[in-house]
Write a protein that holds these residues in place. Structure first.
Motif, PDB file in Angstrom:
ATOM      1  N   VAL A   1       0.870  -1.177   0.000  1.00  0.00           N
ATOM      2  CA  VAL A   1       0.000   0.000   0.000  1.00  0.00           C
ATOM      3  C   VAL A   1       0.906   1.225   0.000  1.00  0.00           C
ATOM      4  CG1 VAL A   1      -1.847   1.241   1.157  1.00  0.00           C
ATOM      5  CG2 VAL A   1      -1.786  -1.259   1.260  1.00  0.00           C
ATOM      6  N   LEU A   2       0.725   2.094  -1.003  1.00  0.00           N
ATOM      7  CA  LEU A   2       1.615   3.231  -1.229  1.00  0.00           C
ATOM      8  C   LEU A   2       0.928   4.539  -0.852  1.00  0.00           C
ATOM      9  CD1 LEU A   2       2.884   2.319  -4.835  1.00  0.00           C
ATOM     10  CD2 LEU A   2       3.602   1.339  -2.633  1.00  0.00           C
ATOM     11  N   ASP A   3       1.454   5.183   0.161  1.00  0.00           N
ATOM     12  CA  ASP A   3       1.006   6.524   0.535  1.00  0.00           C
ATOM     13  C   ASP A   3       2.107   7.499   0.152  1.00  0.00           C
ATOM     14  OD1 ASP A   3       0.121   8.871   1.789  1.00  0.00           O
ATOM     15  OD2 ASP A   3       0.969   8.254   3.727  1.00  0.00           O
ATOM     16  N   PHE A   4       2.134   7.834  -1.119  1.00  0.00           N
ATOM     17  CA  PHE A   4       3.142   8.757  -1.621  1.00  0.00           C
ATOM     18  C   PHE A   4       2.501  10.126  -1.812  1.00  0.00           C
ATOM     19  CE2 PHE A   4       5.774   5.151  -3.773  1.00  0.00           C
ATOM     20  CZ  PHE A   4       6.332   4.842  -2.551  1.00  0.00           C
ATOM     21  N   GLY A   5       2.518  10.917  -0.754  1.00  0.00           N
ATOM     22  CA  GLY A   5       2.008  12.282  -0.852  1.00  0.00           C
ATOM     23  C   GLY A   5       0.515  12.383  -0.749  1.00  0.00           C
ATOM     24  N   CYS A   6      -0.094  11.581   0.117  1.00  0.00           N
ATOM     25  CA  CYS A   6      -1.553  11.656   0.257  1.00  0.00           C
ATOM     26  C   CYS A   6      -1.989  12.061   1.657  1.00  0.00           C
ATOM     27  CB  CYS A   6      -2.186  10.315  -0.112  1.00  0.00           C
ATOM     28  SG  CYS A   6      -3.995  10.353  -0.024  1.00  0.00           S
ATOM     29  N   LEU A   7      -1.507  11.373   2.683  1.00  0.00           N
ATOM     30  CA  LEU A   7      -2.102  11.546   4.012  1.00  0.00           C
ATOM     31  C   LEU A   7      -1.886  12.932   4.594  1.00  0.00           C
ATOM     32  CD1 LEU A   7      -1.817   8.166   5.932  1.00  0.00           C
ATOM     33  CD2 LEU A   7      -3.470   8.937   4.235  1.00  0.00           C
ATOM     34  N   GLU A   8      -0.926  13.703   4.089  1.00  0.00           N
ATOM     35  CA  GLU A   8      -0.803  15.076   4.576  1.00  0.00           C
ATOM     36  C   GLU A   8      -1.991  15.939   4.148  1.00  0.00           C
ATOM     37  OE1 GLU A   8       1.758  15.336   0.724  1.00  0.00           O
ATOM     38  OE2 GLU A   8       1.016  13.825   2.133  1.00  0.00           O
ATOM     39  N   HIS A   9      -2.752  15.463   3.159  1.00  0.00           N
ATOM     40  CA  HIS A   9      -3.902  16.212   2.656  1.00  0.00           C
ATOM     41  C   HIS A   9      -5.219  15.747   3.271  1.00  0.00           C
ATOM     42  CE1 HIS A   9      -1.247  17.920  -0.361  1.00  0.00           C
ATOM     43  NE2 HIS A   9      -0.908  16.707  -0.760  1.00  0.00           N
ATOM     44  N   VAL A  10      -5.170  14.757   4.147  1.00  0.00           N
ATOM     45  CA  VAL A  10      -6.385  14.193   4.747  1.00  0.00           C
ATOM     46  C   VAL A  10      -6.484  14.688   6.186  1.00  0.00           C
ATOM     47  CG1 VAL A  10      -7.637  12.092   5.320  1.00  0.00           C
ATOM     48  CG2 VAL A  10      -6.185  12.163   3.276  1.00  0.00           C
TER      49      VAL A  10
ATOM     50  N   ARG B   1      -5.277   4.307   9.601  1.00  0.00           N
ATOM     51  CA  ARG B   1      -5.833   2.984   9.914  1.00  0.00           C
ATOM     52  C   ARG B   1      -6.371   2.313   8.649  1.00  0.00           C
ATOM     53  NH1 ARG B   1      -6.557  -0.419  14.549  1.00  0.00           N
ATOM     54  NH2 ARG B   1      -7.132  -2.328  13.453  1.00  0.00           N
ATOM     55  N   ASN B   2      -6.965   3.079   7.748  1.00  0.00           N
ATOM     56  CA  ASN B   2      -7.394   2.515   6.463  1.00  0.00           C
ATOM     57  C   ASN B   2      -6.208   1.917   5.714  1.00  0.00           C
ATOM     58  OD1 ASN B   2     -10.107   3.219   6.751  1.00  0.00           O
ATOM     59  ND2 ASN B   2      -9.876   5.154   5.670  1.00  0.00           N
ATOM     60  N   VAL B   3      -5.094   2.646   5.697  1.00  0.00           N
ATOM     61  CA  VAL B   3      -3.902   2.177   4.975  1.00  0.00           C
ATOM     62  C   VAL B   3      -3.459   0.822   5.498  1.00  0.00           C
ATOM     63  CG1 VAL B   3      -1.436   2.624   4.658  1.00  0.00           C
ATOM     64  CG2 VAL B   3      -3.083   4.448   4.241  1.00  0.00           C
ATOM     65  N   VAL B   4      -3.322   0.688   6.824  1.00  0.00           N
ATOM     66  CA  VAL B   4      -2.804  -0.570   7.366  1.00  0.00           C
ATOM     67  C   VAL B   4      -3.846  -1.679   7.312  1.00  0.00           C
ATOM     68  CG1 VAL B   4      -1.094   0.603   8.782  1.00  0.00           C
ATOM     69  CG2 VAL B   4      -3.322   0.065   9.777  1.00  0.00           C
TER      70      VAL B   4
ATOM     71  N   HIS C   1       3.406  -4.863   2.958  1.00  0.00           N
ATOM     72  CA  HIS C   1       4.205  -3.699   3.350  1.00  0.00           C
ATOM     73  C   HIS C   1       3.475  -2.395   3.081  1.00  0.00           C
ATOM     74  CE1 HIS C   1       7.176  -6.918   3.095  1.00  0.00           C
ATOM     75  NE2 HIS C   1       7.936  -6.189   3.890  1.00  0.00           N
ATOM     76  N   VAL C   2       3.717  -1.433   3.963  1.00  0.00           N
ATOM     77  CA  VAL C   2       3.164  -0.088   3.863  1.00  0.00           C
ATOM     78  C   VAL C   2       4.301   0.885   3.588  1.00  0.00           C
ATOM     79  CG1 VAL C   2       1.983   1.756   5.113  1.00  0.00           C
ATOM     80  CG2 VAL C   2       1.245  -0.616   5.411  1.00  0.00           C
TER      81      VAL C   2
ATOM     82  N   GLU D   1       6.669  -4.458  11.809  1.00  0.00           N
ATOM     83  CA  GLU D   1       8.130  -4.380  11.807  1.00  0.00           C
ATOM     84  C   GLU D   1       8.517  -3.162  10.981  1.00  0.00           C
ATOM     85  OE1 GLU D   1      12.089  -6.934  10.419  1.00  0.00           O
ATOM     86  OE2 GLU D   1      10.085  -7.556   9.768  1.00  0.00           O
ATOM     87  N   LEU D   2       9.203  -2.223  11.599  1.00  0.00           N
ATOM     88  CA  LEU D   2       9.638  -1.013  10.895  1.00  0.00           C
ATOM     89  C   LEU D   2      10.973  -1.289  10.227  1.00  0.00           C
ATOM     90  CD1 LEU D   2       9.087   1.962  10.260  1.00  0.00           C
ATOM     91  CD2 LEU D   2      10.263   2.545  12.389  1.00  0.00           C
ATOM     92  N   LEU D   3      11.008  -1.218   8.896  1.00  0.00           N
ATOM     93  CA  LEU D   3      12.205  -1.554   8.134  1.00  0.00           C
ATOM     94  C   LEU D   3      13.086  -0.354   7.843  1.00  0.00           C
ATOM     95  CD1 LEU D   3      10.671  -4.127   5.632  1.00  0.00           C
ATOM     96  CD2 LEU D   3      11.843  -4.561   7.792  1.00  0.00           C
TER      97      LEU D   3
END
Length: 304
Positions: A111-120, A128-131, A139-140, A173-175
């Motif tokens: 799931v790719l959050d590339f420049g989205c959640l800062e606008h929500v 929580r939707n993302v995960v 992977h997130v 797990e944070l990579l």
């Protein structure tokens, strides 16, 4: 919302770590914001075939699906947006919980959050939707504004937030957490975990900085407690401070600063100090030991 060269390099590095993209969901249909020479440099570094893209009208955006499928092995590259203006696969306002039951929950390898959640506005619900959309073992990805981008969206993000969210006790797990300076496409800066260094990891500099985050989902998660900033979660803050002693006498430095204030010099001296600091922070490097430089080309180069 889109994939720039830093995001593309993050996808490549994650692939080398074993991340799979068979079924990928992007938060927002991702356009490509990559110069042709950057894309060609990346192709050569990775030993990839030329990218075949559909014909498009002059000035029309290039979207991420061909890249995900041809270079990263995606079988399905889907997207979600609150509006149909970019023809996303799914329409949903990320301010609202993802409907359940639904076929999308727990369905995606990446799931790719590339420049989205800062606008929500409702970030906790959107995160929580993302995960929840990511499958166990998937992977997130995040690429979000971290510094000198005030006004770009509702928020700029601290790495403290993601070190706190993506903990094993929360089912992750944070990579990696890295800063990417917009003006330097060749390097990242690996960020120290405040819990490890036992202090806040701050940044004050003169360039736009994005934060890159990669996390693996280890298990389905239930309700999570609200995060507490790490230094506020330490024993002294949780249990309460020791009894305060008598007020200490002012130090020599404090007496000197008070005298400068009485002479009317303190504001001018402080302004000069801030100008000097701004000059010192004008470079592209970030300060050690909190930030460790990473040579991105060396990181992602495929050996022949």
């Amino acid at each position: 919302m889109g994939i720039d060269i830093h995001n593309l390099n993050l996808l490549a590095h994650a692939q080398d770590l074993g991340v799979r993209y068979e079924r990928t969901l992007a938060i927002g249909r991702q356009a490509l914001f990559i110069e042709p020479f950057e894309l060609e440099d990346h192709r050569r570094l990775r030993g990839l075939p030329p990218l075949a893209e559909p014909a498009r009208a002059a000035g029309a955006p290039r979207y991420f699906e061909p890249l995900m499928q041809q270079w990263l092995g995606a079988r399905e590259a889907e997207s979600v947006d609150a509006s149909s203006y970019e023809q996303a696969t799914h329409l949903h306002d990320m301010n609202l919980p993802w409907p359940e039951p639904s076929a999308q929950r727990g369905a995606y390898d990446a799931v790719l959050d590339f420049g989205c959640l800062e606008h929500v506005f409702n970030f906790p619900v959107a995160w929580r939707n993302v995960v929840d959309l990511c499958k166990v073992g998937g992977h997130v990805f995040h690429s979000l504004p971290a510094n000198n981008l005030s006004g770009h969206g509702f928020y700029q993000f601290s790495p403290e937030l993601f070190f706190n969210l993506y903990r094993r006790e929360n089912g992750f797990e944070l990579l990696g957490v890295w800063f990417a300076v917009k003006g330097d496409r060749r390097h990242w800066w690996k960020v120290a975990n405040p819990m490890d260094v036992k202090r806040r990891v701050n940044l004050c500099n003169s360039h736009e900085v994005y934060m890159l985050v990669l996390a693996r989902k280890l298990q389905d998660i239930g309700p999570l407690p609200a995060p507490q900033q790490s230094d506020y979660a330490q024993d002294e803050w949780v249990k309460g401070p020791s009894a305060a002693g008598a007020a200490a006498a002012p130090t020599t430095r404090q007496r000197f600063v008070r005298q400068l204030a009485e002479w009317g010099l303190i504001d001018a001296l402080r302004a000069g100090r801030e100008r000097l600091r701004a000059m010192q922070r004008a470079g592209l490097s970030l300060p050690e030991p909190d930030y460790q430089q990473v040579d991105v080309h060396a990181l992602i180069r495929k050996s022949r």
